[in-house]
Design an enzyme around this catalytic site. Structure first.
Site, short mmCIF file in Angstrom:
data_model
loop_
_atom_site.label_atom_id
_atom_site.label_comp_id
_atom_site.label_asym_id
_atom_site.label_seq_id
_atom_site.Cartn_x
_atom_site.Cartn_y
_atom_site.Cartn_z
CB CYS A 226 -0.64 0.15 0.91
SG CYS A 226 -1.83 -2.02 1.47
NE ARG B 145 4.86 1.20 -1.83
CZ ARG B 145 5.55 0.88 -1.44
NH1 ARG B 145 6.34 0.77 -2.30
NH2 ARG B 145 6.09 -0.36 -0.42
CD1 TRP C 226 -3.02 -4.65 -4.25
CD2 TRP C 226 -2.59 -5.91 -2.09
NE1 TRP C 226 -2.99 -5.99 -4.24
CE2 TRP C 226 -2.20 -7.09 -3.66
CE3 TRP C 226 -2.11 -6.81 -1.01
CZ2 TRP C 226 -2.15 -8.10 -4.16
CZ3 TRP C 226 -1.58 -7.60 -1.11
CH2 TRP C 226 -2.03 -8.85 -2.98
CG ASN D 99 1.77 1.08 3.51
OD1 ASN D 99 0.96 1.35 2.87
ND2 ASN D 99 3.16 1.64 3.23
N GLY D 100 0.91 -3.01 5.98
CA GLY D 100 1.65 -3.79 6.47
C GLY D 100 0.45 -4.71 7.58
CD GLU E 69 10.52 -12.93 -15.81
OE1 GLU E 69 9.98 -13.38 -15.34
OE2 GLU E 69 10.13 -11.52 -15.84
CE LYS F 88 6.70 -10.01 -16.62
NZ LYS F 88 7.75 -9.87 -15.16
CD GLU G 80 3.92 -10.37 -13.92
OE1 GLU G 80 4.82 -10.49 -14.50
OE2 GLU G 80 3.91 -9.53 -12.29
CG HIS H 63 10.19 -37.00 -18.00
ND1 HIS H 63 10.12 -37.61 -18.52
CD2 HIS H 63 11.07 -35.66 -18.54
CE1 HIS H 63 11.50 -38.20 -18.83
NE2 HIS H 63 11.75 -37.09 -19.12
CE LYS I 135 7.83 -2.70 -9.97
NZ LYS I 135 7.88 -3.64 -10.67
#
Ligand code: F6R
Length: 611
Positions: A2, A27, A77, A103-104, A484, A488, A491, A507, A606
């Site tokens: 946040c 954020r 968030w 925040n937290g 990666e 991407k 997301e 496999h 983020k």
């Protein structure tokens, strides 16, 4: 994850707060709010405005002429409690005189809430954060700093807090434990924020708070003390990032801008760190003597998400160059595993933000057991950067889009440099070191060449955009690039994508192959090329469409694949740089085609500063 902002000074606070929140929106972005002290009327309740949704919703709810020159704001968030106006911060006590942003996570909030309710507090939200406002009000006897300190003694968990009281005009009190908080020192005005971007338009002089520190500020003064009330001598840092670096510069969104910046950000990571004469690297921030470097017998990387993928590539580089065994660990696993810290082992905490809770806590856990940990971070002054024993800043500049792109290639650059340095303290010859540097020198141009595939990639993205499932396949050093590439795409497009070792495919994953499922192959130029070509044929034989990324002169792969993305040929060890770029663009263009919010994809933030 946040964002917090606070302002006290001569100007209209609401404008500065909303503008700061806009910059922090990356954020966390499900709701936002501000609380401002009413100027003429000290003692009356605060003006508090909160809105579910993006900052634009808040901006239109805040009266243009809202008076008041001191206030705090927050962009949220959600962690505890749904996305509602009531759960948005700031949170107030019953009288409306105390406002708190946080925040937290307050781990003992349920017990605290029960106790406070017994004392008569009436809660208006489902958040853990609201207990702080009620606790501060409970302890308030005319000194906000004292009241916050008293409240902090009861809190278990992590916090970055900013707090105001209507009886103390012009004062903001803040505290930090596990969630970043920065003081901005202006001329006749002060700022408090979770991230310097919120105040960069107004000041470049900042003081980073450490855990267990409390700050009390007015327009022209501030003081910091730890929880035991020992005064802390503030160290003022100067921020060198330009605000325009944070703007979009004509690109449609930050992610596009950041992808296209890589031809400049990678050389920035390398700049001044290559010793051509001695065929080695210069990494002053490591704080390790040559002897200590030479004594390193194994390396462990701690990271999450994209940074973990950089660590997997790094493991490959360090092992093949320096011949030291390397394991890249998921921080979220390591921290709870009762890890064995072996002697002569170097730990590397890799993190763009330098604030990722999993990485930070895993780092602290191994440090507690005597490990030396170096940070590979982008954000200067971030917690991991400060708490590590040394490290490498990757200097990619602020990365705003939630999906990490340029920080990834800069992290790779840091690993190539570290690999070279370690290898030269072990077995790599001077001539091989010089050759390696020549190859590294060619990378920025090769990245430019990879970016030039833009139109081709966009056409391929259009063709396959509606595919609900994708496979990304690579071998060796390109296996993490497959992971990666898949991450991407997931997301930002919300398509299902799976990264898989091309050799591992048979496999199990090959069962997913059908005419609707594109397989994106990353073709290495070295000894694994033939093997990868066989894997392409296996997919083709089962009717799966193949998109291949390979050296631009690889005619055989071009003729085999349904769609071909040719990137500048580089030595196999350096292919992660050229191959990740088209995958980033592919994800971007697919998301664009699907009308997704590229910079702020759903459910993500983020910097993940909670578990
Ligand atoms: C993916 C992404 C995340 C981060 C992860 C770690 O695009 O951005 O997977 O890589 O949350 O973040 P940092 O690097 O800040 O520790």
């Amino acid at each position: 994850m946040c964002g917090i902002v606070g302002y006290t000074g001569p100007r209209q606070a609401s404008r500065i707060l909303v503008e700061g929140l806009k910059r922090l929106e990356y954020r966390g972005y499900d709701s936002a709010g501000i609380a401002v002290q009413r100027p003429a009327d000290a003692g009356s309740p605060l003006a508090v405005i909160k809105r579910k949704g993006k900052i634009a919703e808040l901006r239109s709810a805040v009266p243009k002429d809202l008076p008041g020159t001191c206030g705090i704001g927050h962009t949220r968030w959600a962690t505890h409690g749904g996305v509602t106006d009531a759960n948005a911060h700031p949170h107030c006590d019953a009288s409306g005189k105390v406002a708190v942003v946080h925040n937290g996570i307050i781990e003992n909030h349920v017990a605290l809430r029960e106790t406070l309710e017994k004392e008569g507090a009436v809660f208006k939200s489902e958040t853990d954060s609201e207990v702080i406002a009620h606790l501060v009000a409970f302890y308030y006897k005319g000194d906000l700093e004292e009241a916050l300190r008293a409240a902090l003694r009861h809190l278990t968990g992590t916090y970055g807090i900013a707090c105001i009281h209507s009886d103390e005009p012009g004062r903001i009190v803040g505290a930090r434990n596990g969630s970043p908080l920065v003081v901005g020192v202006g001329s006749g005005e002060m700022f408090l924020a979770s991230d310097v971007t919120a105040m960069l338009a107004h000041t470049r002089q900042v003081v980073y708070l450490n855990d267990r520190e409390v700050v009390s500020m007015s327009a022209d003064d501030f003081r910091i003390a730890d929880l035991e009330e020992n005064a802390v001598d503030p160290k003022i840092d100067r921020i060198e990032w330009d605000l325009e670096e944070i703007e979009k510069e004509g690109f449609a969104c930050y992610m596009e801008k950041e992808i296209f910046e890589q031809a400049e950000s990678v050389p920035r990571a390398l700049s001044g760190r290559v010793d051509r004469e001695n065929g080695t690297a210069k990494l002053g921030g490591l704080n390790l003597t040559r002897k200590e470097l030479h004594a390193i017998e194994r390396v462990r990387v701690i990271a999450a998400g994209t940074s973990w993928h950089a660590g997997l590539v790094g493991a490959y580089i360090l092992e093949s160059l320096a011949r030291v065994p390397v394991v890249a660990e998921l921080a979220s696993e390591l921290r709870y595993r009762n890890p064995v810290v072996e002697p002569n082992t170097l730990y590397l905490a890799v993190s763009q933000s330098g604030e990722t809770a999993d990485t930070l806590f895993a780092m602290r856990e191994v440090q507690r057991r005597g490990a030396t940990v170096l940070g590979i971070c982008n954000v200067v002054g971030s917690t991991i950067a400060r708490e590590s024993d040394g490290g490498i800043y990757v200097h990619s500049g602020p990365e705003i889009a939630v999906a990490s792109t340029k920080a990834f290639t800069s992290q790779l650059a840091a690993f190539y440099l570290l690999g070279l340095l370690l290898a030269r303290t072990h077995d790599l010859s001077h001539a091989e070191g010089v050759r390696f540097i020549k190859q590294l020198d060619a990378i920025p141009e090769a990245i430019k060449g990879a970016l030039a595939t833009r139109d081709k990639v966009q056409a391929i993205a259009k063709k396959y955009a509606r595919s609900g499932d994708w496979l990304f396949l690579g071998r060796g050093i390109l296996y993490p690039i497959a992971l990666e590439g898949a991450l991407k795409l997931k997301e930002i497009s919300y398509a299902h994508a799976e990264g898989c070792g091309a050799g591992e495919m048979k496999h199990g994953t090959i069962a997913l192959v059908d005419a609707e499922t594109p397989s994106v192959f990353l073709v290495p130029s070295g000894h694994l090329r033939e093997k990868t070509i066989s894997n392409i044929k296996e997919i083709k034989a089962r009717g799966g469409p193949v998109i291949a990324v390979a050296d631009s002169d690889d005619r055989e792969v071009e003729s085999l694949a349904d769609d071909f993305i040719g990137v500048p040929p580089v030595d196999a060890l350096f292919q992660p740089f050229t191959q990740i770029v088209p995958l980033q663009m592919l994800a971007y263009f697919v998301a664009l085609e699907l009308g997704r919010d590229v910079d702020q994809p759903r459910n993500l933030a983020k910097s993940v500063t909670v578990e």
